[in-house]
Design a protein around this motif. Structure first.
Motif, PDB file in Angstrom:
ATOM      1  N   CYS A  40       0.826  -1.210   0.000  1.00  0.00           N
ATOM      2  CA  CYS A  40       0.000   0.000   0.000  1.00  0.00           C
ATOM      3  C   CYS A  40       0.861   1.262   0.000  1.00  0.00           C
ATOM      4  O   CYS A  40       0.562   2.231  -0.710  1.00  0.00           O
ATOM      5  CB  CYS A  40      -0.922   0.009   1.219  1.00  0.00           C
ATOM      6  N   MET A  41       1.944   1.251   0.785  1.00  0.00           N
ATOM      7  CA  MET A  41       2.823   2.416   0.840  1.00  0.00           C
ATOM      8  C   MET A  41       3.513   2.645  -0.505  1.00  0.00           C
ATOM      9  O   MET A  41       3.655   3.790  -0.950  1.00  0.00           O
ATOM     10  CB  MET A  41       3.846   2.235   1.964  1.00  0.00           C
ATOM     11  N   ASN A  42       3.925   1.566  -1.156  1.00  0.00           N
ATOM     12  CA  ASN A  42       4.559   1.698  -2.473  1.00  0.00           C
ATOM     13  C   ASN A  42       3.581   2.265  -3.504  1.00  0.00           C
ATOM     14  O   ASN A  42       3.952   3.100  -4.339  1.00  0.00           O
ATOM     15  CB  ASN A  42       5.085   0.343  -2.946  1.00  0.00           C
ATOM     16  N   ARG A  43       2.339   1.812  -3.455  1.00  0.00           N
ATOM     17  CA  ARG A  43       1.330   2.314  -4.392  1.00  0.00           C
ATOM     18  C   ARG A  43       1.044   3.800  -4.161  1.00  0.00           C
ATOM     19  O   ARG A  43       0.868   4.572  -5.106  1.00  0.00           O
ATOM     20  CB  ARG A  43       0.048   1.500  -4.255  1.00  0.00           C
ATOM     21  N   ILE A  61      -3.448  12.018   0.382  1.00  0.00           N
ATOM     22  CA  ILE A  61      -2.611  10.844   0.127  1.00  0.00           C
ATOM     23  C   ILE A  61      -1.410  10.812   1.064  1.00  0.00           C
ATOM     24  O   ILE A  61      -1.054   9.758   1.603  1.00  0.00           O
ATOM     25  CB  ILE A  61      -2.146  10.823  -1.349  1.00  0.00           C
ATOM     26  N   VAL A  62      -0.793  11.960   1.268  1.00  0.00           N
ATOM     27  CA  VAL A  62       0.351  12.044   2.187  1.00  0.00           C
ATOM     28  C   VAL A  62      -0.077  11.656   3.601  1.00  0.00           C
ATOM     29  O   VAL A  62       0.624  10.924   4.300  1.00  0.00           O
ATOM     30  CB  VAL A  62       0.956  13.462   2.182  1.00  0.00           C
ATOM     31  N   LEU A  68      -0.107   4.754   7.389  1.00  0.00           N
ATOM     32  CA  LEU A  68       0.374   3.405   7.085  1.00  0.00           C
ATOM     33  C   LEU A  68       1.805   3.205   7.577  1.00  0.00           C
ATOM     34  O   LEU A  68       2.155   2.126   8.064  1.00  0.00           O
ATOM     35  CB  LEU A  68       0.297   3.140   5.582  1.00  0.00           C
ATOM     36  N   GLU A  69       2.612   4.252   7.443  1.00  0.00           N
ATOM     37  CA  GLU A  69       3.992   4.181   7.929  1.00  0.00           C
ATOM     38  C   GLU A  69       4.021   3.980   9.441  1.00  0.00           C
ATOM     39  O   GLU A  69       4.819   3.203   9.970  1.00  0.00           O
ATOM     40  CB  GLU A  69       4.734   5.456   7.541  1.00  0.00           C
ATOM     41  N   TYR A  70       3.142   4.677  10.140  1.00  0.00           N
ATOM     42  CA  TYR A  70       3.017   4.528  11.588  1.00  0.00           C
ATOM     43  C   TYR A  70       2.578   3.106  11.949  1.00  0.00           C
ATOM     44  O   TYR A  70       3.122   2.488  12.868  1.00  0.00           O
ATOM     45  CB  TYR A  70       2.015   5.544  12.125  1.00  0.00           C
ATOM     46  N   ALA A  71       1.597   2.569  11.208  1.00  0.00           N
ATOM     47  CA  ALA A  71       1.115   1.206  11.462  1.00  0.00           C
ATOM     48  C   ALA A  71       2.225   0.185  11.235  1.00  0.00           C
ATOM     49  O   ALA A  71       2.350  -0.790  11.985  1.00  0.00           O
ATOM     50  CB  ALA A  71      -0.081   0.897  10.567  1.00  0.00           C
TER      51      ALA A  71
END
Length: 229
Positions: A40-43, A61-62, A68-71
């Motif tokens: 998901c982060m790459n997309r 989006i940011v 997601l980075e935190y998760a």
């Protein structure tokens, strides 16, 4: 007595089996969660490069990417805590903590420069401990990270190393932290953006596993963390 012995052995065997299943489940669950998070982060990274996006769309989006980075960070930290609690770091060797502190300080130079934090190291002896080298790295990096998170712009970090202790003393942006709860998971006395609240819980878990003692003090506007055997 024979029946009692059989019952005890059966109970012990059952507990051991449950323990092994728990370790396997934690590892598998963490791995399976990490993969879709990374996808998901790459997309989202690819999507952010689309020049047709409006400013509001890019902002949303940011924000999603940061969540997601935190998760992902939270997932890795929880898995690490579980591995420590399950005693999965068994190999130990003599670690020169002086060299370890100086090595990781080099990695954090740019991080501390961001807040213009002055760092001073005083050595009066070599603090040698017997522990797992991976856990030693986790211990030092989380203490150094904590000294940045709970510091101020143009602040200071003083590290005193003797033959029986390491003392990290950093200027405090806010008041004292709660000594009763500071090492609990998800404790965040003064909420910091991006923090998982697990850094000091990891420090405590590593110390308990490695037969070390850690304590927190607050003196005249300084946060102080002290490690000793």
């Amino acid at each position: 007595f024979q029946k009692l012995n059989e019952a005890v052995m059966s109970f012990a065997s059952h507990n051991e089996e449950i323990f092994e299943q728990q370790k396997l489940f934690i590892g598998n669950a963490s791995h399976e969660m990490q993969t879709p998070l990374a996808v998901c982060m790459n997309r989202l990274e690819m999507l952010m490069e689309d020049e047709a996006l409006t400013e509001n769309q890019l902002k949303e989006i940011v924000g999603t990417y940061q969540t997601l980075e935190y998760a992902s960070k939270l997932n890795r930290s929880l898995l690490l805590l579980s591995k420590i609690d399950n005693s999965q770091f068994v190999e130990e060797k003599e670690i020169d903590m002086n060299e370890l502190v100086k090595r990781y300080l080099e990695d954090y130079c740019d991080v501390y420069a961001y807040k213009n934090i002055d760092v001073h190291v005083e050595e009066t002896g070599n603090f040698i401990v017997r522990m797992n080298d991976v856990l030693a790295g986790i211990l030092i990096t989380n203490l150094l990270k904590n000294a940045f998170v709970h510091n101020m712009d143009n602040g200071s970090l003083c590290i005193d190393i003797s033959s029986d202790s390491i003392r990290l003393k950093n200027s405090a942006e806010d008041g004292p932290l709660d000594r009763k709860h500071i090492f609990e998971r998800f404790y965040q006395g003064h909420k910091k953006e991006g923090s998982t609240g697990l850094g000091l819980a990891l420090v405590d878990a590593v110390c308990r596993h490695s037969r070390l003692k850690v304590k927190y003090l607050y003196e005249e506007g300084w946060h102080i963390f002290e490690l000793n055997c």
